[in-house]
Scaffold this motif. Structure first.
Motif: not given
Length: 427
Positions: A66-79
């Motif tokens: 699998x290849x998963x891209x995650x935008x860390x800046x778009x995820x709220x800090x609490x989650x």
């Protein structure tokens, strides 16, 4: 790596350009792909960093995983901990069942952490453990989980500043930065600008079923000379605007100028100490917020000095004394008026003629009170929080409430924008 192999990679991943720095970045990505080393891709916003993790994944032994891209800046800090590492049922309000995080889902493959510089410090500690031992713990659990993932990270954050400010862990930085890949900004790829414009114009001509736009020779030179603060993303957006709006398919400099924002200036002389700096003591500004701070502080000082000077003149007139001939000419009015614009545009300075003399006049009713209230009025109306709130509100209006577009416009992360929206009640 031979030139033909690099060219094949460009064709496969849609990379346009022949700049030496770009070819070097592709070469490094190809060489590091067969290993499991962590890679940190750096570069300004809009340069196309997202293509390089895909190159690394596709040319690695994990290409069938699998290849998963995650935008860390778009995820709220609490989650964000829950999103990355998963959670147990009942770990927090709303956790109605067990959930695997991205690191579990990417097991055996590659995970791309975009905007990794936006991660909170607590999450950085968890990420460091994954890099060191491949272990993590779900939110609300005490059981250690194992994962086998290749981590590729990207950011446009200045890590030297982030490390100095304590916003990013130094040990994590060195773990992520095992192999660095730097993507050059578009202004350093001047020969590629026209190539990219031609490719984008052809794509939009096919998409919207209309003739492709073409640049005159003068327009090509103007396009190549522009600094492109938004890089490839900005060039693509402008090409699409011109393709849709202009009926004349031959684009001249006069037409092109209407779509290019004013060029940002590297130095703002009017802000260098309010005109009172001497010699080579020039101050540089790291961000638009620092510029706003300096402008507002200078204006407050100037208004205070002007108020004091006017009070002295009025006191002398009230005592029946002539205004002192030796009084220095009033020069305290700010040298320029300031227009607050979008963060990706320069601060526009409009010259104002200095006051060389004041003709004394009899005080008018209410005049003294107006002068007394000047400082309080300026302070109230130039609140930094109000300026920031207004900039965010206008950005949201420009993009019809689309927070991702507004965040790009303001040059901040989506997570920061969400926090500011909540803080200022702009929901």
């Amino acid at each position: 790596m031979v030139k033909s192999e690099i060219q094949n990679v460009k064709l496969r991943f849609g990379i346009i350009g022949n700049a030496e720095a770009l070819n070097r970045a592709i070469d490094i990505a190809m060489q590091v792909a067969p290993t499991d080393l962590s890679v940190l891709v750096t570069g300004e916003s809009g340069v196309g960093k997202e293509s390089f993790p895909q190159i690394i994944h596709q040319f690695s032994r994990r290409k069938h995983g699998p290849y998963i891209a995650v935008n860390c800046g778009a995820i709220p800090e609490g989650t964000i901990d829950s999103e990355l590492f998963g959670h147990e049922k009942g770990a927090f309000t709303g956790a109605i069942s067990d959930r695997n995080g991205y690191f579990a889902e990417a097991n055996g493959g590659t995970i791309f952490l975009d905007e990794v510089g936006e991660l909170p410090l607590s999450t950085q500690a968890r990420l460091l453990r994954v890099l060191e031992s491949g272990e993590y713990i779900k939110v609300g659990s005490s059981k250690v989980q194992k994962t086998d993932v290749r981590i590729v990270a990207a950011t446009n954050v200045n890590f030297a500043e982030a490390l100095a400010d304590g916003r990013f862990r130094e040990d994590l930085y060195y773990r992520l930065n095992t192999v660095p890949i730097k993507i050059p900004p578009l202004r350093e790829r001047t020969d590629d600008i026209v190539l990219l414009f031609r490719k984008f114009s052809a794509d939009f001509a096919e998409k919207y079923r209309m003739p492709a736009i073409q640049l005159t020779e003068e327009a090509k030179r103007m396009l190549a000379a522009y600094p492109w603060p938004g890089n490839v993303r900005q060039l693509k957006n402008i090409t699409e605007q011109i393709s849709i709006i202009e009926t004349n398919r031959d684009i001249t400099p006069e037409i092109l100028q209407n779509y290019l924002p004013p060029q940002p200036e590297s130095h703002l002389p009017a802000l260098m100490g309010g005109g009172k700096a001497s010699g080579g003591n020039r101050k540089s500004f790291e961000s638009e917020r620092e510029i706003l701070y300096q402008v507002l502080f200078d204006m407050r000082r100037d208004v205070t000095e002007l108020k004091k000077c006017m009070s002295d003149i009025m006191r002398e007139r009230a005592d029946g004394k002539p205004v002192s001939a030796s009084r220095e000419p009033v020069q305290y009015i700010p040298n320029a008026s300031v227009s607050l614009v979008r963060p990706d545009q320069p601060v526009v300075m409009t010259p104002i003629q200095p006051v060389s003399h004041i003709t004394p006049a009899k005080p008018m009713v209410g005049e003294a009170s107006e002068v007394q209230d000047t400082e309080e009025y300026v302070e109230e109306n130039l609140s930094l929080d109000e300026v920031e709130k207004e900039m965010i509100r206008k950005a949201l209006e420009r993009h019809h409430g689309k927070r991702k577009s507004a965040a790009n416009d303001l040059k901040i992360s989506e997570r920061t924008l969400y926090r500011k929206i909540k803080e200022y009640g702009l929901d």
